[in-house]
Design a protein around this motif. Structure first.
Motif, short mmCIF file in Angstrom:
data_model
loop_
_atom_site.label_atom_id
_atom_site.label_comp_id
_atom_site.label_asym_id
_atom_site.label_seq_id
_atom_site.Cartn_x
_atom_site.Cartn_y
_atom_site.Cartn_z
N TRP A 1 33.52 31.18 17.62
CA TRP A 1 34.09 32.36 16.97
C TRP A 1 33.85 32.29 15.47
CZ3 TRP A 1 36.91 28.31 18.80
CH2 TRP A 1 37.86 27.70 17.95
N ARG A 2 34.10 33.41 14.82
CA ARG A 2 33.89 33.52 13.38
C ARG A 2 35.11 34.16 12.74
NH1 ARG A 2 28.94 36.62 10.27
NH2 ARG A 2 30.08 38.47 10.98
N LYS A 3 35.45 33.66 11.55
CA LYS A 3 36.65 34.14 10.87
C LYS A 3 36.32 34.45 9.41
CE LYS A 3 41.37 32.60 9.70
NZ LYS A 3 42.29 31.45 9.74
N SER A 4 36.85 35.56 8.90
CA SER A 4 36.69 35.91 7.50
C SER A 4 37.79 35.24 6.68
CB SER A 4 36.78 37.43 7.31
OG SER A 4 35.69 38.08 7.92
N ILE B 1 42.50 43.63 -0.73
CA ILE B 1 42.47 43.85 0.72
C ILE B 1 41.94 42.61 1.43
CG2 ILE B 1 41.33 45.18 2.55
CD1 ILE B 1 41.48 47.61 0.58
N ALA B 2 40.92 41.98 0.84
CA ALA B 2 40.36 40.77 1.44
C ALA B 2 41.34 39.61 1.40
CB ALA B 2 39.07 40.38 0.72
N GLY B 3 42.24 39.61 0.41
CA GLY B 3 43.23 38.54 0.30
C GLY B 3 42.92 37.48 -0.73
N CYS B 4 42.09 37.82 -1.74
CA CYS B 4 41.77 36.85 -2.80
C CYS B 4 43.06 36.46 -3.53
CB CYS B 4 40.77 37.45 -3.78
SG CYS B 4 39.18 37.89 -3.04
N LYS B 5 43.25 35.16 -3.75
CA LYS B 5 44.50 34.68 -4.34
C LYS B 5 44.57 34.89 -5.84
CE LYS B 5 45.28 31.13 -0.80
NZ LYS B 5 45.32 29.67 -0.52
N GLU B 6 43.43 34.74 -6.53
CA GLU B 6 43.42 34.88 -7.98
C GLU B 6 42.31 35.84 -8.38
OE1 GLU B 6 43.74 32.19 -12.05
OE2 GLU B 6 43.21 31.22 -10.16
N ILE B 7 42.68 36.91 -9.08
CA ILE B 7 41.73 37.93 -9.53
C ILE B 7 41.82 38.00 -11.05
CG2 ILE B 7 40.97 40.32 -9.35
CD1 ILE B 7 42.55 40.48 -6.70
N GLY C 1 25.80 47.36 -1.01
CA GLY C 1 26.79 47.53 -2.05
C GLY C 1 28.01 46.65 -1.79
N VAL C 2 28.91 46.61 -2.77
CA VAL C 2 30.13 45.81 -2.64
C VAL C 2 31.01 46.39 -1.54
CG1 VAL C 2 32.32 45.30 -3.80
CG2 VAL C 2 30.15 44.85 -4.95
N SER C 3 31.63 45.50 -0.78
CA SER C 3 32.56 45.87 0.28
C SER C 3 33.60 44.76 0.40
CB SER C 3 31.82 46.04 1.61
OG SER C 3 31.32 44.78 2.05
N VAL C 4 34.49 44.88 1.34
CA VAL C 4 35.45 43.79 1.58
C VAL C 4 34.70 42.50 1.92
CG1 VAL C 4 37.29 42.98 3.10
CG2 VAL C 4 37.34 45.31 2.24
N ASP C 5 33.58 42.64 2.64
CA ASP C 5 32.80 41.45 2.99
C ASP C 5 32.32 40.68 1.77
OD1 ASP C 5 33.05 41.75 5.69
OD2 ASP C 5 31.05 42.57 6.03
N SER C 6 32.16 41.37 0.63
CA SER C 6 31.70 40.70 -0.59
C SER C 6 32.72 39.69 -1.09
CB SER C 6 31.44 41.74 -1.68
OG SER C 6 30.55 42.74 -1.25
N PHE C 7 33.98 39.86 -0.70
CA PHE C 7 35.07 39.02 -1.20
C PHE C 7 35.53 37.97 -0.19
CE2 PHE C 7 35.10 42.82 -3.74
CZ PHE C 7 35.33 42.35 -5.03
N VAL C 8 34.79 37.83 0.89
CA VAL C 8 35.16 36.83 1.90
C VAL C 8 33.97 35.95 2.23
CG1 VAL C 8 36.88 38.36 2.93
CG2 VAL C 8 34.58 38.28 3.89
N LYS C 9 34.29 34.82 2.83
CA LYS C 9 33.28 33.96 3.44
C LYS C 9 33.46 34.05 4.94
CE LYS C 9 35.71 31.11 1.49
NZ LYS C 9 36.49 29.92 1.10
N LYS C 10 32.38 33.94 5.67
CA LYS C 10 32.45 33.97 7.12
C LYS C 10 32.29 32.53 7.62
CE LYS C 10 32.23 38.59 7.47
NZ LYS C 10 33.14 39.49 8.19
N ILE C 11 33.37 31.97 8.13
CA ILE C 11 33.33 30.60 8.64
C ILE C 11 33.21 30.65 10.15
CG2 ILE C 11 34.55 28.39 8.78
CD1 ILE C 11 36.01 29.13 6.22
#
Length: 430
Positions: free
Chosen positions: A114-117, A147-153, A378-388
């Protein structure tokens, strides 16, 4: 306004016609590299020195205080606040829909994958100030980050001569929920977010548009292991049109992009010579009424009208150009759009101006330029996550897949890889 017009060029001519404005990067990289090194070495002291040199302001505090934010918010006109809220709501809706939970897959009995963002912990946002304070970019970057859940912006933007940020920038940041805001611009801001200073925290990925110095700085810090959103250069728009297009609309769309800066580029690709002539006449008329007239004129000097024989030729030419923004103003626009494979963001029909995407439709306006739309999004929510990715094997699963892994590992000469499987299989057999 006479745009250079090219009638029915052969395909062998396209590459030359589609060249973007270029400048010499070598001297720029030396200058920017020096700024990065100084900030890395001297931290806040270098930041203050560059603020004095480039922005003409002496900064006592680099971080915007809560009192400054409150004071600025009170000065933002109500209609601007309401517009920011409405745009933010649309952008949130569009980007929240991108949160899709992927389901685990059993690739064979007992082998579960499986894969998780997972959100990037620390991100930095660069927001240009200068001739146009792009507070809209805060929504485009800050909302997907939250929305992605970044802790520090962390947000950096250049101060004015009074050492302050534009009130709308501070209101938009407050609306998004960004609280770490710094009065730092240019390449030095990118350096601060990449390496960290006594005041400004280092981040893992840097986002946002900027001038050639900012773009060069982002590319240079990427070499040292700090991720960036994408390669980006001057803004651009292409319009693909036939004789059903409204020349006044087309001219307005070209000008809306040309006013970004002298190094911007606009392109009209059309099957109609008459539309090209009418658009030039409309450009000349509309130029007189825009405030950034001089910048637009310089950008239009880099721009072109290309008349093609068929819509198929136009589609192929657009795919070769790979524009940041593409407006399709022609009959059967959805059918034409289905053949477009290289573009950052597409606007369909006569009533979809590019400016709605820049501000409030919901899509993101941080997009690949300079032909990078052939390979970048372009930038999206995916830009702010890693896919593990994850995998979990049962004894049954390892027994089923083990022989395949051993054969492949041995064939590559990687004995220890094979042994990591066989030692388990042997123990299971006991």
């Amino acid at each position: 306004m006479n745009l250079p017009t090219y009638l029915y060029p052969g395909r062998s001519e396209w590459q030359g016609l589609l060249q973007r404005p270029v400048f010499d990067n070598s001297s720029l990289e030396l200058l920017v590299g020096g700024i990065l090194a100084d900030v890395k070495k001297d931290g806040d002291k270098a930041i203050r020195r560059f603020a004095q040199k480039f922005d003409g302001v002496e900064l006592t505090e680099l971080e915007v205080s809560p009192a400054e934010i409150s004071e600025a918010i009170a000065t933002v006109p109500l209609d601007v606040k309401q517009a920011i809220r409405q745009a933010g709501e649309n952008i949130s809706k569009f980007h929240t829909a991108q949160l899709v939970q992927e389901q685990p897959v059993e690739t064979m009995p007992g082998v579960l994958c499986w894969r998780k963002s997972v959100a990037i912990d620390k991100v930095g946002l660069y927001i240009p100030g200068g001739t146009a304070p792009l507070f809209s970019t805060i929504l485009m970057l800050g909302l997907p980050a939250t929305i992605a859940g970044c802790k520090e912006i962390v947000l950096c933007s250049p101060p004015n001569k009074e050492g302050k940020l534009h009130p709308a920038i501070l209101f938009a940041a407050h609306h998004v929920g960004i609280t770490r805001i710094f009065k730092v611009g240019g390449a030095q801001a990118i350096a601060a977010m990449a390496y960290g200073t006594q005041t400004i925290p280092a981040v893992y990925k840097i986002f946002g548009p900027g001038n050639q110095y900012v773009t060069s700085a982002k590319q240079l810090v990427q070499k040292s292991g700090v991720a960036i959103d994408m390669p980006a250069g001057p803004s651009e728009v292409a319009v693909l049109a036939d004789d059903t297009a409204n020349a006044g609309f087309v001219a307005a769309d070209l000008l809306s992009q040309a006013e970004h800066g002298a190094d911007s580029q606009v392109l009209l690709v059309t099957t109609s010579e008459q539309l090209g002539r009418n658009t030039e006449a409309a450009l000349a008329q509309q130029l007189q009424s825009i405030g950034r007239n001089e910048l637009a004129v310089k950008a239009l000097a880099n721009s072109k009208v290309i008349v093609v024989k068929t819509m198929g030729d136009g589609i192929d030419l657009i795919n070769e150009y790979a524009p940041e923004h593409l407006i399709i103003s022609c009959a059967n626009e959805e059918a034409v759009c289905s053949a477009i494979v290289n573009a950052g963001s597409v606007f369909l029909g006569n009533y979809s101006p590019e400016s709605v995407g820049d501000y409030a439709s919901g899509t993101n306006h941080t997009l690949p330029t300079n032909g990078y739309a052939k390979a970048y999004s372009g930038v999206s929510v995916d830009s702010f996550v890693k896919k593990i990715t994850y995998q979990k094997l049962s004894r049954t699963g390892l027994a089923a897949i083990g022989h395949t892994v051993q054969v492949m590992a041995n064939a590559e000469g990687l004995d220890a890889h094979a042994r990591a499987v066989s030692i388990r299989l042997e123990q299971m057999a006991d």
